[in-house]
Design an enzyme around this catalytic site. Sequence first.
Site, PDB file in Angstrom:
ATOM      1  N   ASP A  18      34.907  32.623  33.846  1.00 21.80           N
ATOM      2  CA  ASP A  18      36.184  33.549  33.740  1.00 21.80           C
ATOM      3  C   ASP A  18      36.808  33.358  32.616  1.00 21.80           C
ATOM      4  OD1 ASP A  18      38.147  35.206  34.530  1.00 21.80           O
ATOM      5  OD2 ASP A  18      39.008  33.991  35.940  1.00 21.80           O
ATOM      6  N   MET A  19      37.031  34.489  31.727  1.00 23.58           N
ATOM      7  CA  MET A  19      37.717  34.205  30.374  1.00 23.58           C
ATOM      8  C   MET A  19      39.045  33.728  30.840  1.00 23.58           C
ATOM      9  SD  MET A  19      35.102  34.980  28.562  1.00 23.58           S
ATOM     10  CE  MET A  19      35.667  34.525  27.237  1.00 23.58           C
ATOM     11  N   TYR A  23      42.951  39.739  27.876  1.00 21.34           N
ATOM     12  CA  TYR A  23      43.196  40.435  27.158  1.00 21.34           C
ATOM     13  C   TYR A  23      43.986  39.806  25.919  1.00 21.34           C
ATOM     14  CZ  TYR A  23      41.791  44.291  30.286  1.00 21.34           C
ATOM     15  OH  TYR A  23      41.267  45.171  31.024  1.00 21.34           O
ATOM     16  N   ARG A  60      53.092  31.381  29.789  1.00 18.06           N
ATOM     17  CA  ARG A  60      53.068  30.846  30.975  1.00 18.06           C
ATOM     18  C   ARG A  60      53.919  29.664  31.172  1.00 18.06           C
ATOM     19  NH1 ARG A  60      47.151  32.323  33.709  1.00 18.06           N
ATOM     20  NH2 ARG A  60      46.728  34.200  32.513  1.00 18.06           N
ATOM     21  N   ASP A 120      35.895  40.530  32.642  1.00 21.61           N
ATOM     22  CA  ASP A 120      35.811  39.170  31.897  1.00 21.61           C
ATOM     23  C   ASP A 120      35.320  38.220  32.940  1.00 21.61           C
ATOM     24  OD1 ASP A 120      37.781  38.895  33.918  1.00 21.61           O
ATOM     25  OD2 ASP A 120      39.062  37.681  32.578  1.00 21.61           O
ATOM     26  N   GLU A 121      34.484  38.396  33.863  1.00 24.24           N
ATOM     27  CA  GLU A 121      33.855  37.299  34.755  1.00 24.24           C
ATOM     28  C   GLU A 121      32.463  37.753  34.929  1.00 24.24           C
ATOM     29  OE1 GLU A 121      35.980  37.020  38.988  1.00 24.24           O
ATOM     30  OE2 GLU A 121      36.495  39.109  37.992  1.00 24.24           O
TER      31      GLU A 121
HETATM   32  P1  TTP Z   1      42.329  38.072  35.222  1.00 28.51           P
HETATM   33  O1  TTP Z   1      40.933  37.384  34.931  1.00 28.51           O
HETATM   34  O2  TTP Z   1      42.983  38.256  36.671  1.00 28.51           O
HETATM   35  O3  TTP Z   1      43.402  37.198  34.275  1.00 28.51           O
HETATM   36  P2  TTP Z   1      43.462  36.821  32.981  1.00 28.51           P
HETATM   37  O4  TTP Z   1      42.356  36.795  32.158  1.00 28.51           O
HETATM   38  O5  TTP Z   1      44.540  37.427  32.102  1.00 28.51           O
HETATM   39  O6  TTP Z   1      43.843  35.423  33.054  1.00 28.51           O
HETATM   40  P3  TTP Z   1      43.283  34.064  33.519  1.00 28.51           P
HETATM   41  O7  TTP Z   1      43.397  33.090  32.652  1.00 28.51           O
HETATM   42  O8  TTP Z   1      44.396  33.453  34.742  1.00 28.51           O
HETATM   43  O9  TTP Z   1      42.086  34.417  34.313  1.00 28.51           O
HETATM   44  O10 TTP Z   1      42.396  39.487  34.499  1.00 28.51           O
HETATM   45  C1  TTP Z   1      41.554  39.527  33.204  1.00 28.51           C
HETATM   46  C2  TTP Z   1      42.012  40.676  32.594  1.00 28.51           C
HETATM   47  O11 TTP Z   1      42.186  42.040  33.313  1.00 28.51           O
HETATM   48  C3  TTP Z   1      43.516  40.623  31.999  1.00 28.51           C
HETATM   49  O12 TTP Z   1      43.602  39.715  30.964  1.00 28.51           O
HETATM   50  C4  TTP Z   1      44.077  41.898  32.227  1.00 28.51           C
HETATM   51  C5  TTP Z   1      43.321  42.652  32.971  1.00 28.51           C
HETATM   52  N1  TTP Z   1      44.089  42.885  34.151  1.00 28.51           N
HETATM   53  C6  TTP Z   1      44.753  44.153  34.327  1.00 28.51           C
HETATM   54  O13 TTP Z   1      44.761  44.870  33.433  1.00 28.51           O
HETATM   55  N2  TTP Z   1      45.357  44.240  35.451  1.00 28.51           N
HETATM   56  C7  TTP Z   1      45.547  43.486  36.498  1.00 28.51           C
HETATM   57  O14 TTP Z   1      46.128  43.823  37.614  1.00 28.51           O
HETATM   58  C8  TTP Z   1      44.723  42.316  36.254  1.00 28.51           C
HETATM   59  C9  TTP Z   1      44.752  41.138  37.390  1.00 28.51           C
HETATM   60  C10 TTP Z   1      44.079  41.978  35.057  1.00 28.51           C
END
Ligand code: TTP
Length: 657
Positions: A18-19, A23, A60, A120-121
């Site tokens: 998971d990235m 963004y 954060r 991103d997963e």
């Molecule tokens: P996530 O993997 O949920 O979060 P993240 O990568 O920003 O942070 P983390 O390190 O905690 O994993 O989401 C991946 C991307 O998807 C995130 O960067 C922005 C986008 N996104 C949205 O646009 N809307 C949303 O509600 C969520 C949860 C994510």
Amino acid sequence: MPVARPETSDSRIIAHVDMDCFYVQVEQRKQPHLKGQPTAVVQYNSWKGGGLIAVGYEARKDGVKRSMRGDEAKKVCPQIHLVQVPVARGKADLTIYRNAGSEVVSILARKGRCERASIDEVYLDLTDAAETMLKETPLETLESIDEEVLKSHVLGLSLNGNDDRETVREWLTRRDADHRDKLLACGAIIVAELRLQVLRETEFTCSAGVAHNKMLAKLASGMNKPAQQTIVTLASVKGLLEPLPIKKMKQLGGKLGSSLQTDLGVNTVGDLLQFSEQKLQDIYGANTGTWLWNTARGISGDEVEGRLLPKSHGSGKTFPGVRALKTLAAVEKWLKELCEELSERLQLDLETNKRVAHTLTLHANAYKSTDTDSLKKFPSKSCPLRYGAGKVLEDSVNLFQAALREFLGSYTNPVDGGWGVTNLSVSASKIVAAPSGTCSITRYFHGQDRFHASSEQSDKKFAPESDNLSPSRTESHSASHQTECEGGQTQITSDTFSLDQYETACKDEAIESCSTSKQHEPQLRLSEKERNINDGKRSYEQKRKATQEKGTSSILRFLQTNSCSSSNQETKCLPSEGVQEALDMGSESQNKRRTDSWRYNAGEIDQSVVNELPAEIQEEVRTWLRPQKQANTVKRGSSIAHYFSPNKNKQTNLRKS
Ligand code: TTP
């Protein structure tokens, strides 16, 4: 509904990658001065500084949360940099994030089966790679282990706090370790190396979970973020799962999880362990009962699907509060934007990956002004997908109208007033590989000057596709279309599409690369309406007669004479998949946009016509014709095989006699 799949083996090595604050990382790579600075990405809507959708780890630490708006984040962290999501067509444009995700996937896929789970997963099945590593290099003989591996968190491993890395090294290199733990150790080494490659090649950090199945790997990847990895040993599974809130488990966030809470008093996974499989089956049915029983024990047989490309494409937008769409014209305006974007992505997928989508779905959230039934959901509607922005738009508008009628409980076409739409999206799914043979057929037709030269007459049959909504769309057309959409091929779901769901869907969308070119839009009609079959057959008879009169000197002429007039909606053509796609793509070279579909039927093709084609084309056309000999096991309208089936020809003959 969850599906209970027995664990195929507890020796599989599965990773979930998971990235980190994805963004934000993409924006920081674009603007390097933001690296190391508190940064967040905000949505297009700038109300109160815009909604935060991604928050960097520096921000954060200062207390900034994703639930905040930009203004609030600035209060909490005055030095924060707020970057707006790129905008196109008046809505968020996620292309750079999708492309960045593709970069990462291409690196992660180097070591094993790879499934792109969202923007991103990624899931990886590293079983073979781990087994090979273990065979080639017994772990106890490893002399140097990379720091990134030694930083791993091994669940269940007690650390004394003095030298955690040394403790991890000992765990990784234990001679007497269980074989499954040894494989996990190999998995950890492989994943650490992949994460380093991602960092070197893309500048992005990511976190990972390594376990014996997807469920456990996913749970672990988020446990230690950013830029770290967590390993789930078999011995640690019970301790990991027991305290977890039941609603946090995948597929238990909704009604099923609520039922467990209210009906059985189950609040954590540990609570669920008290129920026997039989009891859970009695309450929730055999499949769900077994799935719940397995889940509580960390058992999951879900396989990593080898898929580097997205399962679906979607384009959507929310219209909160006063921005709600209250007229059909406003809905159509936005559908046009969404359908154009969707079409571009479908086109790109076709060109880049040779894939075609089969189902178009419209989702919306709506309310009624005079609401007596405020909980009634706006139904999602689907129909077969036709390629071309204009067709996608036309079908989407019809789906919207059908859904709105149902939502309002009305039998007549809806009018403005009394309702509002707060979320609108279109998606394309059931994406499969375009039939093989398409490429050389395309090449063949690209080189056909005579096709161009002789096409003047037949070109008249192709009305130029309008990207605008046809103002003259008639009641009968709308009605009949809806009849189709509500028929066998239409899925009506009762899901309401929330903002979160939309965003998740956006996350789930992914595409390899993006180009804005849409000048050549192949007009693929992937399936058609059963109600047109009779008309189509009549039309076929006329065309066949005409062809016979002219002789069968050219398959091109033959196929041209089988095109239908788009001006006559009542004589729509029979569906035609493989050849139609090939021809439509072949017509790209003419730089002409055509609204109509080719009609094609294997039974119509005279062998002498096929014999006129170059050898490699003949072979492909014959491959298409072969299914005629097979039993008709395919659902009507679902595949080219149906149109080649002997039954269909028999029916045609019966009708003729
Ligand atoms: P996530 O993997 O949920 O979060 P993240 O990568 O920003 O942070 P983390 O390190 O905690 O994993 O989401 C991946 C991307 O998807 C995130 O960067 C922005 C986008 N996104 C949205 O646009 N809307 C949303 O509600 C969520 C949860 C994510």
